[in-house]
Design an enzyme around this catalytic site. Structure first.
Site: not given
Ligand code: PBG
Length: 307
Positions: A178, A188, A200, A231, A257, A296
């Site tokens: 990730k 978010r 992060k 991801k 997203s 989505y």
């Molecule tokens: C956080 C989490 C995130 C997403 C899924 N779980 C965002 C992040 O790490 O800040 C993002 C999913 C998306 O953008 O569709 N645990």
């Protein structure tokens, strides 16, 4: 007849954003046509998705700011919004696959996936909280747990807790590679879960690194992950391919997203054909090696009824 890549509806996972309340359906401003639902309408959404042939769901909660704290204690409190939702989904639709999110950010007053002290994320202290959250989700009936937190050692830690408590049949879909990505922005917005300070980057991966993804995958695999996730998806097709080639378990790609928002925005301006751009992106993710895609666009893809 000669198409090498096939994408089935059963290989898609539909994300569901849950909010407290009744009869609420709120459009996410940076994710046109995508909504956050109150529990009653989530059940309707699932019913509608099942009719379209979408049978897998991943759940994310929006938590009121006043219920958040530094240790995300609400995340494992009996009968919280999220746990109740899992229970009612399992009761109403026993055949739907329910995948959870294991991370502190929706419940954390710091907006981080782990426990923050003096501006630092404390890995091992976070594991204890994640372990409690994971167990509570398994007890509520989740089929698959999705640790999205990226703390080191959490797959093994969670596996151990599940096995010791009689949940050896609950699987782990690990967010393995990730990346610290700007493409999570709209998500978010949807959950109000952005970090209050810092970023992060101390636990999510550096987009410049590919070999490190193989190391993350090796660790998760050894610790007992049942699925390995990459991801975001589109900017990381090389990572999807290399994990697929090196590991014998299913690879999941999260079409995040921001990837959704880009297509939607361009389509609204009349600059792209939305449906064609969607299908092409999903097929590309599949072709790169993803067995399963979280997207989505799941319902939109299903409606096309492609063969
Ligand atoms: C956080 C989490 C995130 C997403 C899924 N779980 C965002 C992040 O790490 O800040 C993002 C999913 C998306 O953008 O569709 N645990």
């Amino acid at each position: 007849m000669v198409a090498e890549t096939v994408l089935r509806k059963t290989q898609l996972i539909h994300p569901l954003f849950i909010q407290e309340g009744n009869k609420l359906k709120t459009e996410i401003s940076s994710m046109p046509d995508f909504f956050r639902f109150s529990p009653d309408l989530i059940l309707k959404e699932i019913e509608e998705s099942l009719k379209l042939g979408i049978q897998n769901f991943i759940l994310f909660p929006q938590i009121e700011e006043k219920l958040k704290d530094k240790k995300a204690t609400l995340s494992y409190k009996k009968n919280n919004l999220y746990l109740k939702m899992i229970q009612s989904m399992k009761k109403e639709f026993p055949d739907a696959t329910i995948i959870t999110d294991v991370a502190m950010d929706p419940y954390s007053s710091d907006g981080h996936d782990g426990f923050v002290e003096n501006g630092k994320i404390l890995n091992d202290e976070s594991l204890v909280i994640l372990g409690k959250m994971a167990l509570a989700q398994a007890e509520s009936g989740a089929d698959i747990l999705g640790p999205s937190d990226m703390m080191d050692g959490r797959v093994g830690y969670i596996r151990d807790i599940l096995d010791k408590n009689g949940f050896s049949d609950v699987a782990i879909m690990s967010y393995t590679a990730k990346y610290a990505s700007s493409f999570y922005g709209p998500f978010r917005d949807a959950l109000g879960s952005a970090p209050k300070a810092g970023d992060k980057k101390t636990y999510q991966m550096d987009p410049r690194n590919a070999k490190e993804a193989l190391l993350e995958a090796e660790l998760d695999f050894q610790e007992g992950a049942d699925y390995l996730m990459v991801k975001p998806a589109l900017a990381y097709l090389d990572i999807i391919q290399s994990i697929k080639q090196n590991f014998p378990i299913p690879v999941v790609a999260y079409n995040v997203s921001g990837e959704y928002a880009m297509i939607k925005a361009a389509a609204r301006l009349g600059w792209l054909d939305e449906s064609k751009a969607m299908v092409e992106s999903l097929i590309a993710i599949k072709r790169a090696g993803a067995d399963i895609i979280i997207t989505y666009f799941a319902k939109d893809f299903a409606k096309l009824n492609l063969t």
